[in-house]
Design an enzyme around this catalytic site. Structure first.
Site, PDB file in Angstrom:
ATOM      1  N   TYR A 181       0.820  -1.216   0.000  1.00 62.94           N
ATOM      2  CA  TYR A 181       0.000   0.000   0.000  1.00 62.94           C
ATOM      3  C   TYR A 181       0.856   1.268   0.000  1.00 62.94           C
ATOM      4  O   TYR A 181       0.743   2.107  -0.904  1.00 62.94           O
ATOM      5  CB  TYR A 181      -0.939  -0.016   1.207  1.00 62.94           C
ATOM      6  CG  TYR A 181      -1.658   1.290   1.434  1.00 62.94           C
ATOM      7  CD1 TYR A 181      -2.505   1.818   0.463  1.00 62.94           C
ATOM      8  CD2 TYR A 181      -1.502   1.997   2.625  1.00 62.94           C
ATOM      9  CE1 TYR A 181      -3.171   3.021   0.664  1.00 62.94           C
ATOM     10  CE2 TYR A 181      -2.162   3.192   2.835  1.00 62.94           C
ATOM     11  CZ  TYR A 181      -2.990   3.701   1.854  1.00 62.94           C
ATOM     12  OH  TYR A 181      -3.645   4.893   2.058  1.00 62.94           O
ATOM     13  N   LYS A 203       1.513   4.000  -3.085  1.00 59.83           N
ATOM     14  CA  LYS A 203       1.084   5.391  -2.872  1.00 59.83           C
ATOM     15  C   LYS A 203       2.258   6.347  -3.052  1.00 59.83           C
ATOM     16  O   LYS A 203       2.087   7.465  -3.563  1.00 59.83           O
ATOM     17  CB  LYS A 203       0.470   5.557  -1.486  1.00 59.83           C
ATOM     18  CG  LYS A 203      -0.864   4.854  -1.289  1.00 59.83           C
ATOM     19  CD  LYS A 203      -1.962   5.418  -2.184  1.00 59.83           C
ATOM     20  CE  LYS A 203      -2.506   6.730  -1.663  1.00 59.83           C
ATOM     21  NZ  LYS A 203      -3.685   7.192  -2.446  1.00 59.83           N
TER      22      LYS A 203
END
Length: 441
Positions: free
Chosen positions: A188, A192
């Protein structure tokens, strides 16, 4: 299904709007369709998946602010899915934005954890293309290389006639592997960070990157305690409340940086209101969290969680209250693994041996014990970087934004100051209450 039907079913008919209608009457939200023009799309595709050229042209002529909050937030998401949404999706949004003739601002919702969280003050600074955290095994990040690795991996799996389940498992493992090689703890935050890099040289309009920390249930708006789905550390609350978690790892003195969801939204609105017409610089970054101005320790949250679940136990499948046992916290990774080796592995080995010798008399007990241990180890591995963190997120830019919104002529009160949060009252009466009422109902 048309875009209007999707808006009706996925928003107006959602659980949140149902609760709001109970509070404010059946007419709540009835005018939404007259004020919002829904358009179906997909950020993982070029032109955001909008195939109608007339619609695209109209959007390019009319849009002046773009907010990109599209993301998959699973820490261990499939690498191809996470890269496609969290990183390449930003590229598609950027390319679409470059064609908007009236564009004033592109606002990207990221995460504060794109930067190292181990210790010290973490500045509101951008990630540059190819940059990796200190100590990474691969010192330069090449996005094209990552895309090629994904394509080759998928091709090999398909050649091997792997099942969909096997492909998913392999792609999840690949994401964690590539993230850790580059210095990030999970897929994640890795993807990002790549998404932020892809905005570095966007000059068409002002770029604002909002970096929330751990987002929790709403503090006040639209009402206290609203949350949708089990988010990040709430997995620990649920596993503990359901009796699946009796020990965990983490530094009791580490700071858990949390921020209510409505404060994140208010920060976004403030940035849009005050900076869309400013031309003094092209990139603004805002950390929206609590570790600098109103820190809360892991030990405090653990104590409040135990208190809440003791007084308000979750129910099992038969409607019986589940007793919340004392939660043991191991203050280092080594002590965590030693605890497992001493208290759990011998028991599992004996059970396994008895089952092999006597036709599986304790099969269910063994399976349940293995499942609980697997849950504990998985959650510990996912959240370990945040439960041992000694970092503090600087929010000087965000504090300046707070001062400016207070000094502006706007009549709208946008509260995103974590100093107002009384953590014991918030967790017990708002967050944990909202989690059990709206998610675990």
């Amino acid at each position: 299904m048309t875009s209007e039907q999707r808006l009706q079913e996925e928003v107006v008919d959602s659980e949140l709007f149902r609760v709001l209608k109970e509070e404010y009457g059946e007419g709540f939200g009835s005018g939404l369709l007259s004020k919002v023009i829904p358009i179906s799309g997909d950020v993982s595709l070029e032109n955001l998946g909008i195939v109608d050229p007339e619609v695209r042209e109209n959007m390019w002529r009319e849009i002046d602010i773009i907010v990109n909050s599209a993301a998959t937030t699973k820490f261990d998401e499939r690498y191809d899915v996470a890269l496609g949404i969290n990183a390449l999706g930003v590229s598609h949004v950027r390319n679409f934005a470059s064609k908007c003739s009236k564009l004033k601002m592109l606002l990207q919702v990221s995460t504060a954890f794109v930067h190292d969280t181990k210790k010290g003050l973490i500045a509101e600074k951008p990630f540059h293309m190819g940059e990796t955290p200190d100590g990474s095994k691969i010192s330069y990040l090449d996005i094209n290389t990552e895309k090629m690795i994904i394509e080759e991996k998928l091709s090999r799996l398909q050649t091997q006639n792997a099942t969909e389940k096997e492909i998913t498992r392999a792609m999840k493992d690949l994401g964690i592997e590539r993230a850790m090689l580059h210095g990030w703890p999970n897929t994640y935050v890795f993807t990002k960070a790549i998404g932020e890099m892809l905005l570095e040289n966007f000059k068409k309009a002002k770029v604002v990157i909002i970096r929330p920390t751990i987002v929790t249930s709403t503090y006040n708006e639209p009402f206290p305690g609203w949350i949708e789905g089990v988010r990040t550390l709430d997995s620990i609350f649920v596993a503990y409340g359901k009796g699946k978690l009796k020990f965990f790892a983490g530094d009791p003195n580490s700071t858990l940086d949390m921020i209510p969801g409505d404060m994140v939204v208010n920060c976004m609105l403030a940035a849009m209101a005050l900076y869309s017409n400013h031309h003094d610089q092209n990139l603004f970054i805002y950390h929206i969290g609590s570790s600098r101005r109103n820190p809360v320790k892991y030990a405090e949250v653990k104590s409040l969680m135990q208190r809440y679940l003791t007084e308000n136990p979750l129910l099992d499948t038969r409607g019986r209250p589940i007793k919340a046992a004392q939660l043991t916290i191991l203050s280092s990774t080594a002590s965590f693994h030693n605890y497992i080796a001493i208290h759990y592995l011998p028991f599992l080995k004996i059970l396994k041996l008895i089952n092999m010798m006597f036709c599986n008399p304790f099969g269910n007990i063994y399976a349940n014990a293995r499942r609980r241990l697997s849950t504990t180890m998985r959650l510990t591995e996912l959240y370990r970087p945040y439960l041992f963190s000694q970092g503090v997120f600087d929010d000087a830019n965000t504090e300046n934004l707070r001062r400016m919104i207070k000094g502006s002529n706007t009549k709208v009160v946008l509260n995103f100051d974590p100093k107002c949060i009384q953590w014991d009252e918030y967790f017990v009466n708002t967050h944990f209450y909202g989690l059990t009422k709206y998610v675990l109902k």
